[in-house]
Enzyme design. Sequence first.
Site, mmCIF file in Angstrom:
data_model
loop_
_atom_site.group_PDB
_atom_site.id
_atom_site.type_symbol
_atom_site.label_atom_id
_atom_site.label_comp_id
_atom_site.label_asym_id
_atom_site.label_seq_id
_atom_site.Cartn_x
_atom_site.Cartn_y
_atom_site.Cartn_z
ATOM 1 N N GLY A 79 0.830 -1.213 0.000
ATOM 2 C CA GLY A 79 0.000 0.000 0.000
ATOM 3 C C GLY A 79 0.854 1.249 0.000
ATOM 4 C CB THR A 99 0.568 3.719 -4.538
ATOM 5 O OG1 THR A 99 -0.420 2.715 -4.254
ATOM 6 C CG2 THR A 99 1.694 3.107 -5.351
ATOM 7 C CG LEU A 159 0.541 0.732 5.401
ATOM 8 C CD1 LEU A 159 1.187 2.084 5.120
ATOM 9 C CD2 LEU A 159 0.082 0.673 6.840
ATOM 10 C CB ALA A 195 -7.230 -1.539 2.799
ATOM 11 C CD GLN A 196 -12.962 -0.416 -0.953
ATOM 12 O OE1 GLN A 196 -12.615 0.788 -0.978
ATOM 13 N NE2 GLN A 196 -13.995 -0.816 -0.255
ATOM 14 C CB SER A 253 -10.013 0.845 10.689
ATOM 15 O OG SER A 253 -10.989 1.855 10.646
ATOM 16 C CD GLU A 271 -15.835 3.181 9.816
ATOM 17 O OE1 GLU A 271 -16.750 2.400 9.524
ATOM 18 O OE2 GLU A 271 -16.040 4.353 10.148
ATOM 19 C CE1 TYR A 324 -11.182 -0.301 5.303
ATOM 20 C CE2 TYR A 324 -12.307 0.573 7.231
ATOM 21 C CZ TYR A 324 -11.166 0.422 6.479
ATOM 22 O OH TYR A 324 -9.979 0.982 6.915
HETATM 23 P P1 NAP Z 1 -5.442 4.557 0.805
HETATM 24 O O1 NAP Z 1 -4.928 5.917 0.543
HETATM 25 O O2 NAP Z 1 -6.745 4.128 0.255
HETATM 26 O O3 NAP Z 1 -4.310 3.526 0.343
HETATM 27 C C1 NAP Z 1 -4.562 2.147 0.256
HETATM 28 C C2 NAP Z 1 -3.382 1.485 -0.413
HETATM 29 O O4 NAP Z 1 -3.705 0.079 -0.588
HETATM 30 C C3 NAP Z 1 -3.061 2.030 -1.808
HETATM 31 O O5 NAP Z 1 -1.674 1.982 -2.004
HETATM 32 C C4 NAP Z 1 -3.758 1.006 -2.717
HETATM 33 O O6 NAP Z 1 -3.214 0.943 -4.019
HETATM 34 C C5 NAP Z 1 -3.454 -0.252 -1.948
HETATM 35 N N1 NAP Z 1 -4.304 -1.383 -2.324
HETATM 36 C C6 NAP Z 1 -5.613 -1.371 -2.633
HETATM 37 N N2 NAP Z 1 -6.022 -2.599 -2.972
HETATM 38 C C7 NAP Z 1 -4.937 -3.393 -2.889
HETATM 39 C C8 NAP Z 1 -4.697 -4.771 -3.157
HETATM 40 N N3 NAP Z 1 -5.677 -5.573 -3.596
HETATM 41 N N4 NAP Z 1 -3.461 -5.274 -2.963
HETATM 42 C C9 NAP Z 1 -2.452 -4.463 -2.557
HETATM 43 N N5 NAP Z 1 -2.596 -3.146 -2.311
HETATM 44 C C10 NAP Z 1 -3.832 -2.635 -2.472
HETATM 45 O O7 NAP Z 1 -5.523 4.301 2.390
HETATM 46 P P2 NAP Z 1 -4.755 5.057 3.572
HETATM 47 O O8 NAP Z 1 -5.623 6.145 4.052
HETATM 48 O O9 NAP Z 1 -3.364 5.304 3.187
HETATM 49 O O10 NAP Z 1 -4.811 3.940 4.703
HETATM 50 C C11 NAP Z 1 -3.787 2.962 4.841
HETATM 51 C C12 NAP Z 1 -4.355 1.746 5.558
HETATM 52 O O11 NAP Z 1 -4.825 2.127 6.845
HETATM 53 C C13 NAP Z 1 -5.526 1.087 4.869
HETATM 54 O O12 NAP Z 1 -5.458 -0.288 5.140
HETATM 55 C C14 NAP Z 1 -6.736 1.683 5.549
HETATM 56 O O13 NAP Z 1 -7.833 0.804 5.463
HETATM 57 C C15 NAP Z 1 -6.212 1.818 6.964
HETATM 58 N N6 NAP Z 1 -6.773 2.896 7.772
HETATM 59 C C16 NAP Z 1 -6.823 4.180 7.280
HETATM 60 C C17 NAP Z 1 -7.300 5.191 8.090
HETATM 61 C C18 NAP Z 1 -7.363 6.619 7.609
HETATM 62 O O14 NAP Z 1 -8.062 7.413 8.251
HETATM 63 N N7 NAP Z 1 -6.641 6.987 6.558
HETATM 64 C C19 NAP Z 1 -7.713 4.899 9.402
HETATM 65 C C20 NAP Z 1 -7.633 3.595 9.850
HETATM 66 C C21 NAP Z 1 -7.148 2.604 9.045
HETATM 67 P P3 NAP Z 1 -3.683 1.984 -5.172
HETATM 68 O O15 NAP Z 1 -2.909 3.252 -4.895
HETATM 69 O O16 NAP Z 1 -3.275 1.313 -6.410
HETATM 70 O O17 NAP Z 1 -5.157 2.167 -5.001
HETATM 71 O O1 G4F Z 2 -14.269 10.434 5.132
HETATM 72 P P1 G4F Z 2 -15.086 9.214 5.292
HETATM 73 O O2 G4F Z 2 -15.457 8.479 4.061
HETATM 74 O O3 G4F Z 2 -14.291 8.290 6.320
HETATM 75 P P2 G4F Z 2 -14.743 7.024 7.200
HETATM 76 O O4 G4F Z 2 -15.958 6.377 6.698
HETATM 77 O O5 G4F Z 2 -14.774 7.485 8.623
HETATM 78 O O6 G4F Z 2 -13.534 6.015 6.957
HETATM 79 C C1 G4F Z 2 -12.192 6.460 6.978
HETATM 80 O O7 G4F Z 2 -11.696 6.376 8.288
HETATM 81 C C2 G4F Z 2 -11.629 5.038 8.824
HETATM 82 C C3 G4F Z 2 -11.095 5.154 10.256
HETATM 83 O O8 G4F Z 2 -12.148 5.308 11.143
HETATM 84 C C4 G4F Z 2 -10.723 4.215 7.940
HETATM 85 F F1 G4F Z 2 -10.593 2.969 8.461
HETATM 86 C C5 G4F Z 2 -11.278 4.157 6.539
HETATM 87 O O9 G4F Z 2 -10.376 3.422 5.706
HETATM 88 C C6 G4F Z 2 -11.390 5.580 6.009
HETATM 89 O O10 G4F Z 2 -10.096 6.101 5.877
HETATM 90 O O11 G4F Z 2 -16.434 9.563 6.076
HETATM 91 C C7 G4F Z 2 -16.426 10.223 7.321
HETATM 92 C C8 G4F Z 2 -17.856 10.593 7.697
HETATM 93 C C9 G4F Z 2 -18.837 9.437 7.579
HETATM 94 O O12 G4F Z 2 -19.666 9.421 8.697
HETATM 95 C C10 G4F Z 2 -19.662 9.752 6.340
HETATM 96 O O13 G4F Z 2 -20.995 9.266 6.368
HETATM 97 O O14 G4F Z 2 -18.308 11.585 6.774
HETATM 98 C C11 G4F Z 2 -19.619 11.260 6.370
HETATM 99 N N1 G4F Z 2 -19.888 11.874 5.063
HETATM 100 C C12 G4F Z 2 -20.839 12.834 4.831
HETATM 101 N N2 G4F Z 2 -20.862 13.147 3.537
HETATM 102 C C13 G4F Z 2 -19.288 11.596 3.893
HETATM 103 C C14 G4F Z 2 -19.895 12.386 2.940
HETATM 104 N N3 G4F Z 2 -18.273 10.743 3.591
HETATM 105 C C15 G4F Z 2 -17.857 10.699 2.307
HETATM 106 N N4 G4F Z 2 -16.823 9.876 1.980
HETATM 107 N N5 G4F Z 2 -18.440 11.445 1.320
HETATM 108 C C16 G4F Z 2 -19.468 12.311 1.583
HETATM 109 O O15 G4F Z 2 -19.985 12.968 0.681
#
Ligand code: NAP
Ligand code: G4F
Length: 351
Positions: free
Chosen positions: A10, A12, A87, A89-90, A136, A138, A159
Amino acid sequence: MANKRALIIGVTGQDGSYLAELLIEKGYELHGIVRRASTFNTGRIDHIYRDPHEAGATLKLHYGDLADGTGLRRIIEKVRPHEIYNLGAQSHVRVSFDEPEYTADVVATGALRLLEAVRDHMAGGGEAVRVYQAGSSEMFGSAAPPQSEATPFHPRSPYAVSKLAAHYFAINYREAYGMFVSNGILFNHESPRRGETFVTRKITRAAARIKLGLERKLYLGNLDAKRDWGYAKDYVEAMWLMLQADAPDDFVVATGESYSVRDFLGRAFGSLDLDWQQYVEIDPRYFRPSEVDHLHGDASKAHAKLGWKPRTTFDELVKIMVNYDLDRARRDVAIRDARLEGRSGSERDEW
Ligand code: NAP
Ligand code: G4F
């Protein structure tokens, strides 16, 4: 540190790119797994990537996918990493309702494929590998705030269920095989590199483009949801610290403050002297079949055991993101104006 090798799955993504910068700075030999795509998907790491033919290349990329266990095994055998950060994930919660099987395959079974590959690598005589599993907040879903490592999970999306399965696979591999696998339970963390369809980036990007006249409206879903939003650059340090600890464990990483989507809108539009209520409309397609209402983390364990603390406040985070998107919007205006130069009045109107 000179001989330490790390592999980021992950690389990228938002977090992968910040973690890559951190590990390079620390002197790691760094490897990253990239998914094959029909267009370049390395925009977030282009600034640290060098052609492998050039001297001094610090980041080596390998094609791979969490859906492809054989490929993961080959990469691990070749790289022989001391640390792996999973890292990949979809990662979009709303999309996971549309693609639940794919999400479970990559997020849950993908983590299992990785753990199996690492287990076999070590059983076959490979050096010990430490694994970071990206969990997460979540996973807490509808559990009442504040949420800590002791809070019972109640996931509310495909998810979140998949992340919870990965979390328990990690614990099981720790208990069954004595593997060093740590779970980070990270609350939302954002940055200018955040994907444009997550709510914070959607807001800061739209606010900047509205300010410069490039857009007129922003369509959103639930404005009442509350999140504990931190800065991604601070959070990747916690990932690294988890793998430097004496023993594997589970850690919540959060700021300890939470704000609603409405609060975020007020701060982002307000910083550009705009009243968000004039531009935002609600589109029910952004609602989720089951929502997570309130996330508010208690990261005192990470503070006590890892010495980790967030450095960036909510207001600073909003400012960093808005400023970045304003620069991007200015660039788009400049490109548009350059294209328009030399066109007749009626052609300009059509544009
Ligand atoms: P992101 O920007 O969506 O990055 C996800 C990464 O996973 C990208 O590099 C993506 O590649 C890659 N990926 C997707 N499908 C894959 C597959 N089938 N095999 C291998 N790699 C794959 O997510 P992020 O915000 O950096 O988050 C990093 C990790 O932490 C994720 O697992 C996410 O679920 C978790 N997380 C994120 C948050 C948050 O708030 N950001 C919070 C809690 C947990 P591409 O670039 O090609 O799409
Ligand atoms: O920005 P969100 O899509 O983030 P969400 O669902 O909290 O998930 C992110 O954080 C998680 C950690 O808790 C990660 F695990 C996960 O991979 C991801 O990075 O939405 C945040 C909130 C939600 O309650 C959503 O219903 O914003 C609300 N929202 C309102 N309008 C929206 C929108 N979310 C999105 N994406 N787009 C909207 O138009």
